[in-house]
Design a protein around this motif. Structure first.
Motif, PDB file in Angstrom:
ATOM      1  N   LYS A   1      40.948  18.607  45.430  1.00  0.00           N
ATOM      2  CA  LYS A   1      39.558  18.165  45.353  1.00  0.00           C
ATOM      3  C   LYS A   1      38.648  19.285  45.836  1.00  0.00           C
ATOM      4  CE  LYS A   1      40.105  13.196  45.482  1.00  0.00           C
ATOM      5  NZ  LYS A   1      39.596  13.071  44.101  1.00  0.00           N
TER       6      LYS A   1
ATOM      7  N   TYR B   1      45.220  25.694  40.883  1.00  0.00           N
ATOM      8  CA  TYR B   1      45.673  27.096  40.896  1.00  0.00           C
ATOM      9  C   TYR B   1      46.980  27.286  40.127  1.00  0.00           C
ATOM     10  CZ  TYR B   1      48.003  25.332  45.144  1.00  0.00           C
ATOM     11  OH  TYR B   1      48.709  24.589  46.056  1.00  0.00           O
TER      12      TYR B   1
ATOM     13  N   LEU C   1      36.484  28.629  44.356  1.00  0.00           N
ATOM     14  CA  LEU C   1      35.349  29.488  44.045  1.00  0.00           C
ATOM     15  C   LEU C   1      34.092  28.664  44.258  1.00  0.00           C
ATOM     16  CD1 LEU C   1      34.351  32.219  42.935  1.00  0.00           C
ATOM     17  CD2 LEU C   1      34.469  31.204  40.650  1.00  0.00           C
TER      18      LEU C   1
ATOM     19  N   SER D   1      42.748  33.862  48.181  1.00  0.00           N
ATOM     20  CA  SER D   1      42.282  34.340  46.887  1.00  0.00           C
ATOM     21  C   SER D   1      43.214  33.915  45.762  1.00  0.00           C
ATOM     22  CB  SER D   1      42.132  35.856  46.880  1.00  0.00           C
ATOM     23  OG  SER D   1      43.357  36.471  47.198  1.00  0.00           O
ATOM     24  N   ASN D   2      44.461  33.574  46.119  1.00  0.00           N
ATOM     25  CA  ASN D   2      45.346  33.108  45.063  1.00  0.00           C
ATOM     26  C   ASN D   2      45.228  31.616  44.819  1.00  0.00           C
ATOM     27  OD1 ASN D   2      46.509  35.560  44.437  1.00  0.00           O
ATOM     28  ND2 ASN D   2      47.990  35.394  46.077  1.00  0.00           N
TER      29      ASN D   2
ATOM     30  N   TYR E   1      26.576  35.938  39.353  1.00  0.00           N
ATOM     31  CA  TYR E   1      26.530  35.374  37.999  1.00  0.00           C
ATOM     32  C   TYR E   1      25.084  35.158  37.595  1.00  0.00           C
ATOM     33  CZ  TYR E   1      31.505  34.225  38.361  1.00  0.00           C
ATOM     34  OH  TYR E   1      32.869  34.301  38.490  1.00  0.00           O
TER      35      TYR E   1
ATOM     36  N   LEU F   1      30.843  21.280  34.058  1.00  0.00           N
ATOM     37  CA  LEU F   1      31.205  22.623  33.608  1.00  0.00           C
ATOM     38  C   LEU F   1      32.632  22.935  34.032  1.00  0.00           C
ATOM     39  CD1 LEU F   1      27.875  24.317  34.598  1.00  0.00           C
ATOM     40  CD2 LEU F   1      28.834  24.445  32.310  1.00  0.00           C
TER      41      LEU F   1
ATOM     42  N   TYR G   1      39.714  21.611  41.484  1.00  0.00           N
ATOM     43  CA  TYR G   1      40.247  22.889  41.037  1.00  0.00           C
ATOM     44  C   TYR G   1      41.762  22.856  41.022  1.00  0.00           C
ATOM     45  CZ  TYR G   1      41.291  24.557  45.808  1.00  0.00           C
ATOM     46  OH  TYR G   1      41.793  24.721  47.057  1.00  0.00           O
TER      47      TYR G   1
ATOM     48  N   LEU H   1      31.493  22.144  43.224  1.00  0.00           N
ATOM     49  CA  LEU H   1      32.902  22.108  42.835  1.00  0.00           C
ATOM     50  C   LEU H   1      33.463  20.720  43.107  1.00  0.00           C
ATOM     51  CD1 LEU H   1      35.398  23.770  41.921  1.00  0.00           C
ATOM     52  CD2 LEU H   1      35.872  24.143  44.347  1.00  0.00           C
TER      53      LEU H   1
ATOM     54  N   ALA I   1      43.471  35.380  39.690  1.00  0.00           N
ATOM     55  CA  ALA I   1      43.177  35.680  41.090  1.00  0.00           C
ATOM     56  C   ALA I   1      42.323  36.937  41.195  1.00  0.00           C
ATOM     57  CB  ALA I   1      44.479  35.875  41.854  1.00  0.00           C
TER      58      ALA I   1
ATOM     59  N   PRO J   1      27.345  29.536  33.815  1.00  0.00           N
ATOM     60  CA  PRO J   1      27.124  30.871  34.394  1.00  0.00           C
ATOM     61  C   PRO J   1      27.930  31.943  33.670  1.00  0.00           C
ATOM     62  CG  PRO J   1      27.552  29.246  36.106  1.00  0.00           C
ATOM     63  CD  PRO J   1      27.865  28.592  34.797  1.00  0.00           C
TER      64      PRO J   1
ATOM     65  N   LEU K   1      25.499  24.205  41.459  1.00  0.00           N
ATOM     66  CA  LEU K   1      26.836  23.872  40.996  1.00  0.00           C
ATOM     67  C   LEU K   1      27.655  23.329  42.158  1.00  0.00           C
ATOM     68  CD1 LEU K   1      27.767  27.078  39.015  1.00  0.00           C
ATOM     69  CD2 LEU K   1      27.942  24.795  38.089  1.00  0.00           C
TER      70      LEU K   1
ATOM     71  N   LYS L   1      44.010  29.752  37.403  1.00  0.00           N
ATOM     72  CA  LYS L   1      43.047  28.939  38.131  1.00  0.00           C
ATOM     73  C   LYS L   1      42.041  28.309  37.179  1.00  0.00           C
ATOM     74  CE  LYS L   1      41.785  30.918  42.144  1.00  0.00           C
ATOM     75  NZ  LYS L   1      41.340  31.993  43.069  1.00  0.00           N
TER      76      LYS L   1
ATOM     77  N   PHE M   1      33.235  30.491  32.056  1.00  0.00           N
ATOM     78  CA  PHE M   1      32.786  29.105  31.955  1.00  0.00           C
ATOM     79  C   PHE M   1      32.740  28.637  30.507  1.00  0.00           C
ATOM     80  CE2 PHE M   1      31.301  27.559  36.064  1.00  0.00           C
ATOM     81  CZ  PHE M   1      31.390  28.715  36.820  1.00  0.00           C
TER      82      PHE M   1
ATOM     83  N   TYR N   1      38.730  25.211  37.134  1.00  0.00           N
ATOM     84  CA  TYR N   1      37.765  24.521  37.995  1.00  0.00           C
ATOM     85  C   TYR N   1      36.923  23.537  37.173  1.00  0.00           C
ATOM     86  CZ  TYR N   1      38.475  29.111  40.276  1.00  0.00           C
ATOM     87  OH  TYR N   1      39.011  30.249  40.815  1.00  0.00           O
TER      88      TYR N   1
ATOM     89  N   ALA O   1      35.234  34.501  36.848  1.00  0.00           N
ATOM     90  CA  ALA O   1      35.454  33.193  36.241  1.00  0.00           C
ATOM     91  C   ALA O   1      34.720  33.118  34.911  1.00  0.00           C
ATOM     92  CB  ALA O   1      34.953  32.090  37.173  1.00  0.00           C
TER      93      ALA O   1
ATOM     94  N   TYR P   1      33.090  21.806  37.733  1.00  0.00           N
ATOM     95  CA  TYR P   1      31.875  21.758  38.517  1.00  0.00           C
ATOM     96  C   TYR P   1      30.952  20.682  37.939  1.00  0.00           C
ATOM     97  CZ  TYR P   1      33.219  26.324  40.397  1.00  0.00           C
ATOM     98  OH  TYR P   1      33.889  27.350  41.007  1.00  0.00           O
TER      99      TYR P   1
ATOM    100  N   ASP Q   1      34.487  20.467  47.020  1.00  0.00           N
ATOM    101  CA  ASP Q   1      33.634  20.161  48.157  1.00  0.00           C
ATOM    102  C   ASP Q   1      32.800  18.910  47.947  1.00  0.00           C
ATOM    103  OD1 ASP Q   1      32.911  23.631  49.026  1.00  0.00           O
ATOM    104  OD2 ASP Q   1      34.632  22.332  49.388  1.00  0.00           O
TER     105      ASP Q   1
ATOM    106  N   GLN R   1      30.969  37.523  44.215  1.00  0.00           N
ATOM    107  CA  GLN R   1      30.593  37.715  42.811  1.00  0.00           C
ATOM    108  C   GLN R   1      29.155  37.279  42.575  1.00  0.00           C
ATOM    109  OE1 GLN R   1      33.454  35.866  40.132  1.00  0.00           O
ATOM    110  NE2 GLN R   1      35.017  35.901  41.701  1.00  0.00           N
TER     111      GLN R   1
ATOM    112  N   TYR S   1      36.131  38.837  48.477  1.00  0.00           N
ATOM    113  CA  TYR S   1      35.217  39.453  47.521  1.00  0.00           C
ATOM    114  C   TYR S   1      34.104  38.462  47.224  1.00  0.00           C
ATOM    115  CZ  TYR S   1      38.083  36.716  44.272  1.00  0.00           C
ATOM    116  OH  TYR S   1      38.763  35.695  43.651  1.00  0.00           O
TER     117      TYR S   1
END
Lengths: 115, 111
Positions: B57, B50, A103, A98-99, A36, B90, B48, B45, B96, A44, B43, B31, B102, B33, B100, B35, B59, A34, A32
């Protein structure tokens, strides 16, 4: 390498016109995607989510399309208003993760709507 | 209204100090994150998670570390702050396949 690309140049349009923003991705298979909105100095804010099996999604003046063949999503704001001026970000999570997946955001396109 | 909070909002600190940026959410999201974003830039990342006891870590390589001992809490720590760490941080959370949320961000300045 994996990339999400949005127009880095600002988009300037006249009030009342339709704004169209583009998001292209490479080496992702997103479940999917998204969109923002981000205002200066703030985090965002979520606008719309579209799944890989959906072609189009609408919410009030907003419309998102998702073409997995072209690896592209388009974001439209109809009857634009000066209050729509902001930076718009697309984001995705890769398919199959996705789990647990990350993002990731594109660099965003700044929209300026002139009265 | 998003129930995700970051403290402090602004922080000015000297080089070499240890700092922890706090992030808490009351939505029960799995989850979370972190940023990093410079003014007018994208932004990135940096971390993160889960779920509890899972951290990965992002990117963008970062000298910061994170922990996730409780679902609602995801703090970020810099052991020795440097001017290159000056940025906005942020925090976000999500379930899932959903949106998201913020926090308001922490603007960090290292002098």
């Amino acid at each position: 390498s994996q990339k999400i690309e949005q127009n880095s140049e600002a988009l300037n349009i006249q009030e009342g016109k339709t704004a169209t923003l583009t998001c292209n991705y490479t080496n992702y298979s997103p479940a999917y995607l998204q969109w923002y909105r981000q205002d200066p100095g703030r985090g965002p804010v979520f606008l719309l989510l579209i799944r890989e099996n959906e072609k189009e999604k609408r919410k009030e003046r907003l419309k998102v399309t998702f073409d997995t063949t072209l690896k592209q999503s388009l974001f439209h704001i109809t009857a634009s208003q000066p209050a729509d001026s902001a930076t718009y970000l697309c984001a995705l999570v890769a398919h199959g993760s996705s789990n647990t997946g990350k993002l990731i955001f594109g660099q965003g396109t700044t929209l300026q709507v002139k009265p | 209204e998003a129930d995700i909070y970051q403290t402090p909002r602004y922080l000015v600190i000297g080089t070499g100090k240890k700092i922890t940026l706090e992030c808490s959410q009351t939505m029960g999201h799995d989850k979370m994150y972190w940023y990093q974003q410079d003014p007018g830039m994208e932004l990135h990342l940096i971390h993160y998670s889960y779920g509890v006891n899972s951290t990965e870590k992002g990117d963008l390589s970062s000298e910061s570390t994170v922990s996730r001992i409780r679902t609602e809490h995801f703090p970020l720590t810099l052991e020795s702050a440097r001017p290159s760490h000056t940025s906005q941080y942020l925090c976000a959370s999500s379930q899932a396949a959903t949106e998201a949320f913020f926090g308001q961000g922490t603007r960090l300045t290292v002098v």
